[in-house]
Design an enzyme around this catalytic site. Structure first.
Site, PDB file in Angstrom:
ATOM      1  CG  ASP A 475      43.641  10.151 -14.161  1.00 19.50           C
ATOM      2  OD1 ASP A 475      44.294  10.088 -16.013  1.00 19.50           O
ATOM      3  OD2 ASP A 475      44.743  10.108 -13.673  1.00 19.50           O
ATOM      4  CG  ASP A 541      51.574   8.975 -14.799  1.00 16.88           C
ATOM      5  OD1 ASP A 541      51.393   9.656 -15.635  1.00 16.88           O
ATOM      6  OD2 ASP A 541      51.069   8.076 -14.902  1.00 16.88           O
TER       7      ASP A 541
HETATM    8  C1  DGJ Z   1      47.701   8.677 -13.390  1.00 13.97           C
HETATM    9  C2  DGJ Z   1      47.991  10.024 -13.877  1.00 13.97           C
HETATM   10  O1  DGJ Z   1      48.835  10.095 -15.201  1.00 13.97           O
HETATM   11  C3  DGJ Z   1      48.805  10.116 -12.813  1.00 13.97           C
HETATM   12  O2  DGJ Z   1      49.409  11.729 -12.747  1.00 13.97           O
HETATM   13  C4  DGJ Z   1      48.140  10.438 -11.308  1.00 13.97           C
HETATM   14  O3  DGJ Z   1      47.029  11.453 -12.212  1.00 13.97           O
HETATM   15  C5  DGJ Z   1      47.605   9.064 -11.380  1.00 13.97           C
HETATM   16  N1  DGJ Z   1      46.846   8.219 -12.394  1.00 13.97           N
HETATM   17  C6  DGJ Z   1      46.358   9.559 -10.518  1.00 13.97           C
HETATM   18  O4  DGJ Z   1      45.922   7.564 -10.193  1.00 13.97           O
END
Ligand code: DGJ
Length: 760
Positions: A475, A541
């Protein structure tokens, strides 16, 4: 015949594309033609081509015809954006005049130098042409690589070496590719968190359309791909030229039309002040700029990129076609930071029962990370959340035959972390006493500092060695602003981006088969730089299937379905609050690398049973989905979308028909199924898994026992029984189509198509 060793006209041809490169008289390399295949050309034809495309002298310009180099320069009469700009500290060296000093070529893995007199009429297939250029007066040497790839993509990059005796600072190194003036409509992308890659169109006019990214990561609002095509181009129509800058840091894309009657599209890295400073003997390289041409719409552009990515040495962890991309359960939306072994074990058990093949533990397993305010950077398992360590969960997951995946955010740090307290100098900042604004309570860890890089590398490596971890969700949750080495204040985005690439390369080399997903606050790091290494990208997301329909559709303009993380979430979207049926959620997710992101403890028995059928369908279809050709079409003023994947032999296809809105007309006419072979006969099966969507009126062809002459509407209440299949000539499916049902908004169904006999 010119005997000047630097005069070449090279004609590269593959996959319906011709690229003619010219260095006449050692002048800066220019492309005489990039577009549809010209067929075989002789040396005389190539000389004629140069004459044919050389523009008339403009009435108010230099007294020579304008030359549009791949690194355009004012020395050739080019008055648009230059390909290379820079200077020495005393202000000299600002107008490079590059000429060619040598040409080498690599064809099918064999490199050779083209001797004098040879190659003036060279015609070959896909090849890499390496051109040496120099401006001796300014003390600059440039290596320019121009490659035509088997997919028909063109790519170019340049590396500048300072051959002078004092420092030289490169300000901009941005190659460009010529596009005929009949292309007059632009398409690129914007977006934001939870709405990545939204298309935007405008007319091309005189001047520059410039997309600059200063986020230090690719960005949710990245240009993604910049297309310039003939007016009204669509998925299957129009001639299009497109570029993509393969870089995960600051970068640009541009389209420029000069009043002198030429236009180009290009892109490169956006260098921050001082990032291009070269000591004597030092060099800086641009990222690859990819170019794609299509004579028939956007689908061909997409397919060229898909073919290119499928040509990578490993594709999704395996040599292509390694198509069994595992069904994934990611626990983020199920538990967020609330980690508990018994809950997660139960989720693992439920997942295994459903046929899930990979279980991914997300953020929250390490250090003091019980929410997003602390612990980032401390890559040791939290004793508080995981008193017995990760082993019990890893063993539970792998005991079910599933792979285990783990979340990291290695480029970031919370100020409230042991790492920040131990090494405040490793935080990116413009100076010792200044800190950038926090974002998501975090700062950027400076991986250009070798000790910091090694620390992160070793921490991840230790976990990968200790546990059976097949997969990393990598991430990256903030932009890089005021991103500099704290001790010196020197901008560090360029080096940081390269350091991250090295980190991925090193971990993958040390752990063969390790897969890494590129995630960045959702889909903010999707580019061909990271995709040289990534095995999957997280699209967004936002898992709301309506929003995802748009995002997946346009992400796939660059990324093949097997690399696009595509999850079935709970019925109520966590980011939009909308409610959707399981069938709509699943039908939207199935054209991608399927996953589940849902607290399965809350799913009903009916939902679990339906989910099982979707997973089974995905497993049955994934070989087709991940080796096939993508097609897209719209019906009913864009309210109904058809997305399909066809096998290269055209003997199988799977289409989803999705109502993304409420059309003004109902039904939306006939659904013509793009891509099928008109000479074959096909069996079409309408697939509705789970309950039929509410509000549908199916046409007679789809209803069991219906006679279209007498029973056009169907009788009785409740959903009708659907036919198992209908056998139809390919020409009818392609050219006439099947009547669409009246569809309710935010619903979808599938059509499975199989050829009835062998190739005609
Ligand atoms: C952002 C990501 O896109 C999510 O899927 C998740 O992993 C969160 N960060 C976790 O902090």
């Amino acid at each position: 015949m010119p005997t000047d060793p630097t005069t070449r006209r090279l004609h590269l041809r593959v996959a319906g594309v011709s690229l003619v490169l010219d260095t006449t008289g050692g002048r800066v390399p220019a492309i005489l033609h990039w577009g549809a295949d010209l067929g075989p050309l002789t040396g005389t034809d190539l000389a004629t081509l140069l004459a044919a495309v050389t523009p008339a002298i403009s009435s108010n310009g230099p007294d020579v015809p304008l030359r549009t180099g791949i690194l355009p320069q004012s020395a050739d009469g080019w008055l648009g954006r230059p390909g290379l700009t820079g200077s020495r500290d005393d202000g000299s060296g600002t107008a490079p005049r590059l000429t060619v000093t040598g040409v080498r070529i690599t064809e099918q893995g064999t490199e050779r130098t083209l001797p004098a007199g040879e190659g003036t009429d060279l015609e070959t297939g896909p090849a890499l042409v390496m051109l040496d250029l120099a401006d001796e007066l300014l003390g600059l040497a440039v290596r320019l690589d121009v490659e035509l790839l088997p997919s028909g993509l063109v790519r170019v990059r340049a590396e500048v070496t300072n051959t002078g005796e004092t420092a030289y600072t490169v300000h901009q190194l941005t190659p460009a590719l010529p596009v005929p003036l009949d292309a007059d409509e632009l398409l690129d992308f914007g977006g934001r968190w939870t709405k990545e890659r939204t298309p935007q169109r405008r007319a091309m006019v005189t001047g520059t359309h410039l997309r600059e990214n200063r986020r230090g990561r690719t960005g949710a609002d990245a240009a993604h791909l910049l297309h310039l095509g003939t007016s009204g181009f669509d998925f299957a129509t129009g001639e299009i030229w497109a570029v993509h800058t393969a870089f995960s840091g600051n970068h640009t894309h541009h389209a420029e039309r000069l009043s002198a009657g030429v236009q180009v599209i290009g892109g490169g890295e956006l260098l921050l002040p001082g990032e291009g400073r070269l000591a004597p003997g030092a060099a800086i390289a641009s990222p690859w700029l990819y170019g794609a041409h299509s004579a028939a719409g956007l689908d061909t552009i997409a397919r060229r990129f898909h073919a290119h990515l499928r040509d990578r040495e490993t594709h999704g962890g395996l040599p292509y076609p390694g198509t069994d991309r595992p069904v994934t359960l990611n626990v983020w939306e199920a538990v967020y930071f609330d980690h508990d072994l018994s809950v997660l074990s139960e989720l693992a058990d439920r997942a295994a029962e459903l046929g899930v093949e990979r279980f991914v533990l997300d953020d929250g397993w390490f250090g003091s990370r019980r929410d997003d305010t602390s612990g980032l950077g401390d890559w040791t398992v939290s004793e508080e959340a995981w008193p017995g360590g990760l082993a019990p969960l890893v063993e539970r997951v792998t005991g079910h035959g599933m792979q285990f995946g783990l979340w990291f955010e290695p480029e970031m740090i919370n100020e409230d972390s042991d790492l920040a307290r131990a090494h405040p100098e490793w935080i990116m900042a413009p100076g010792p006493d200044r800190m950038p604004l926090p974002a998501r309570h975090q700062q950027v860890l400076n991986l250009t500092i070798p000790e910091a890089w090694q620390h992160v590398h070793d921490a991840i490596d230790a976990l990968l060695t200790e546990h059976d971890i097949a997969y990393i969700k990598w991430d990256h949750n903030r932009d890089l602003v005021e991103a500099a080495t704290r001790a010196t204040g020197a901008a560090a985005v360029h080096e940081q981006t390269l350091a991250v690439y090295r980190l991925w390369d090193s971990l993958k080399a040390a752990h063969p088969g390790l897969e890494i997903e590129s995630c960045s606050s959702g889909g903010a790091r999707v580019d061909l730089g990271i995709l040289e290494r990534a095995d999957r990208i997280w699209v967004s997301d936002c898992i709301d299937p309506l929003e995802r329909a748009t995002m997946n559709r346009w992400t796939s303009q660059l990324v093949p379905l097997e690399l696009m993380g595509s999850h079935i979430a709970s019925g109520g979207s966590h980011t939009t609050g909308r409610l959707h049926s399981l069938s709509f959620r699943a039908a939207s997710a199935i054209l991608g690398h399927l996953g589940i992101e849902w607290d399965l403890r809350r799913a009903t028995e009916e939902e679990l049973a339906e989910l099982r059928t979707w997973i089974a369908l995905y497993k049955e279809q994934r070989e087709l989905l991940f080796t096939g050709d993508l097609v897209r079409a719209d019906r009913g003023q864009d309210a109904v979308w058809i997305t399909g994947v066809l096998s290269p032999e055209r003997d199988r296809a799977l289409y989803t028909v999705t109502a993304v809105g409420t059309p003004d007309i109902a039904p939306v006419g006939a659904l013509r199924l793009p891509g099928l072979d008109p000479r074959r006969r096909y069996r079409v099966r309408p697939l509705v898994l789970g309950p039929q969507p509410t509000g549908y009126v199916w046409p007679a062809w789809a209803r069991e026992g219906a006679d279209p002459a007498t029973d056009a509407k169907g009788a009785g209440y409740g959903p009708p029984a659907l036919v198992d299949h209908l056998d139809v000539p390919g020409a009818v499916l392609l050219r006439t189509g099947l009547a669409a049902p009246v569809m309710a908004p935010e619903t979808a169904f599938l059509l499975e198509v199989t050829a009835l006999a062998d190739r005609p």
